[in-house]
Design a protein around this motif. Sequence first.
Motif, PDB file in Angstrom:
ATOM      1  N   ARG A 119       7.391   9.592  -6.933  1.00 49.23           N
ATOM      2  CA  ARG A 119       6.258   9.132  -7.738  1.00 49.23           C
ATOM      3  C   ARG A 119       6.550   7.875  -8.530  1.00 49.23           C
ATOM      4  O   ARG A 119       5.722   7.432  -9.312  1.00 49.23           O
ATOM      5  N   GLU A 150       0.951   3.915  -3.138  1.00 53.77           N
ATOM      6  CA  GLU A 150       0.614   5.327  -2.933  1.00 53.77           C
ATOM      7  C   GLU A 150       1.694   6.242  -3.499  1.00 53.77           C
ATOM      8  O   GLU A 150       1.422   7.375  -3.856  1.00 53.77           O
ATOM      9  N   ARG A 151       2.907   5.749  -3.561  1.00 48.02           N
ATOM     10  CA  ARG A 151       4.033   6.540  -4.048  1.00 48.02           C
ATOM     11  C   ARG A 151       4.321   6.278  -5.527  1.00 48.02           C
ATOM     12  O   ARG A 151       5.289   6.780  -6.076  1.00 48.02           O
ATOM     13  N   MET A 175       0.841  -1.208   0.000  1.00 54.38           N
ATOM     14  CA  MET A 175       0.000   0.000   0.000  1.00 54.38           C
ATOM     15  C   MET A 175       0.875   1.256   0.000  1.00 54.38           C
ATOM     16  O   MET A 175       0.615   2.202  -0.754  1.00 54.38           O
TER      17      MET A 175
END
Length: 131
Positions: free
Chosen positions: A125, A25-26, A21
């Motif tokens: 990201r 998210e990243r 998770m």
Amino acid sequence: MRRKKVLLVDDSNTVLLLHQMMMGERGYETLVARDGVEALARARAETPDLVFLDVMMPHLDGLETCRALREREPTRHTPIILCSSRAEPASVQAGFESGCTDYLTKPFDGAELTALLQRYLGSERGTRGID
């Protein structure tokens, strides 16, 4: 650009789910292995950009797995972050002697994880230079 691949290696399904998770998210693609033997096979097949490796596991522990990853050409220079609840100097030293790039003590928070990912993969990201 392709998303960066992170191989998560832990014998705890709960830890793997939490880490998946956090990585998702990243913006990172995650690969999962539940022990060192499976990690070596996944690393050979998938060539991850970073390996996040638990120390205490069955079959082949994190230190042995780290040494084996360093002996193989596709992962010889791949960043490997060892993760353990053991923070005493001898454990940390053993981690670095096995060939890890960094050592993270459990429990850790999202900020620590983000800093390590940024340091070794270049972007929060999941792709270099693109947020």
